[in-house]
Write a protein that holds these residues in place. Sequence first.
Motif, PDB file in Angstrom:
ATOM      1  N   ASP A   1       0.802  -1.232   0.000  1.00  0.00           N
ATOM      2  CA  ASP A   1       0.000   0.000   0.000  1.00  0.00           C
ATOM      3  C   ASP A   1       0.839   1.289   0.000  1.00  0.00           C
ATOM      4  N   PRO A   2       1.806   1.441   0.888  1.00  0.00           N
ATOM      5  CA  PRO A   2       2.576   2.700   0.875  1.00  0.00           C
ATOM      6  C   PRO A   2       3.320   2.931  -0.448  1.00  0.00           C
ATOM      7  N   LEU A   3       3.792   1.854  -1.075  1.00  0.00           N
ATOM      8  CA  LEU A   3       4.465   1.989  -2.364  1.00  0.00           C
ATOM      9  C   LEU A   3       3.480   2.417  -3.451  1.00  0.00           C
ATOM     10  N   ALA A   4       2.298   1.803  -3.463  1.00  0.00           N
ATOM     11  CA  ALA A   4       1.280   2.166  -4.445  1.00  0.00           C
ATOM     12  C   ALA A   4       0.815   3.600  -4.248  1.00  0.00           C
ATOM     13  N   ILE A   5       0.646   4.005  -3.007  1.00  0.00           N
ATOM     14  CA  ILE A   5       0.200   5.365  -2.701  1.00  0.00           C
ATOM     15  C   ILE A   5       1.225   6.389  -3.188  1.00  0.00           C
ATOM     16  N   SER A   6       2.493   6.164  -2.870  1.00  0.00           N
ATOM     17  CA  SER A   6       3.537   7.085  -3.316  1.00  0.00           C
ATOM     18  C   SER A   6       3.615   7.135  -4.837  1.00  0.00           C
ATOM     19  N   ALA A   7       3.509   5.974  -5.485  1.00  0.00           N
ATOM     20  CA  ALA A   7       3.590   5.915  -6.946  1.00  0.00           C
ATOM     21  C   ALA A   7       2.443   6.682  -7.593  1.00  0.00           C
TER      22      ALA A   7
END
Length: 386
Positions: free
Chosen positions: A212-218
């Motif tokens: 989730d944090p990676l997808a959100i940042s992306a």
Amino acid sequence: MTQMTFHAPRLIEIGGGTVAGAAALLARLGLSRPLIVTDPFMVSSGLLERLTQPLSAAGITFDVFSETIPEPTDTVVEAGVKHIAPHHDCLLAFGGGSPIDTAKAMTILKAGGGKMRDYKTPAVADQAALPLIAIPTTAGTGSEATRFTIVTDSERDEKMLIAGLGAMPLAAIVDYELTFSVPPRITADTGVDSFTHALEAFVSRRANAFSDPLAISAMRLIGANLRTAFHEPKNVEARAAMMLGATQAGMAFCNASVALVHGMSRPIGAHFHVPHGLSNAMLLPAVTRFSLDASLPRYAEAARLAGFAAQDDADQVAGAKLLEGLRALNAELGVPTPKQFGISAADWHAKKALMAEQALASGSPANNPRVPDAAEIIALYEGMYE
């Protein structure tokens, strides 16, 4: 807490000019005799010299296999395997997603033998003959950070998803300066591809606390910078943000999986030779509309993160703005429909049932918030044609 497994390369070098440190990276990993896997354009354009010059300066000898093609096929992979010699101790994949995916398939096939179709999901491809270092030249596929590769079975016209630790690069060099010369069409297609990775990872039934944090940042990075990178190819800030976002999106979907867009996209590429990122872009608005109500809070948050909706918009409003924003983005980036791409109606409709069958067989649609049946996938193919 729910148990999770997180997959990522051992080392990722990120930043402008990092490709110049390729020799030092190899030395850190105890490697010194690479086979470079790339494509003809990287050679003819001189871009490959950004990698080969520092290797030569460091006294590293290398060989080059440059016959990769867009949308890799099993026959090209088999040809590449023949170039792997006993003295090679690693593969250096340099280019867009196609050279990287080809190199992944080469090391898997070299390790296990047989045919590429022997490794397609649900088989697990955990073995690799040689470690792989990936150096992407587009901000899109995220293949430098995933345990997946896509290879077309040339006899069956089927894009095969191959997954396993054998496809995970040992390391990656993510240098946004390599994307300055990428033309607008490829910038658009790979950019929407990377946004699709992030969005599908975020709404996937397999989304988790790591992805989730990676997808959100992306989504935040790509939403704010894709248009600028498209219109201003030399914009340093936009190119750097897109490159970082693409890698983060790759890590996100590597650990949460993609969903219906990718499941439907692969057969389009196999049968009609539409570039992968472009077929994703063609599908994204329609598939999002189909899936929206099954995961409205997540789609609404994606709309806010990408800048399609305001932070205080209610979920229903933000979801509607996401649909409109994706449609407007495709229009701005010049994404064609299958009809505008040049696919005849007769050919499209003749293949839609087979494409639906292949989409379901890939497993990706099962990760979608709304899991479709074959009839619903056929209807989506029919609706997106014009």
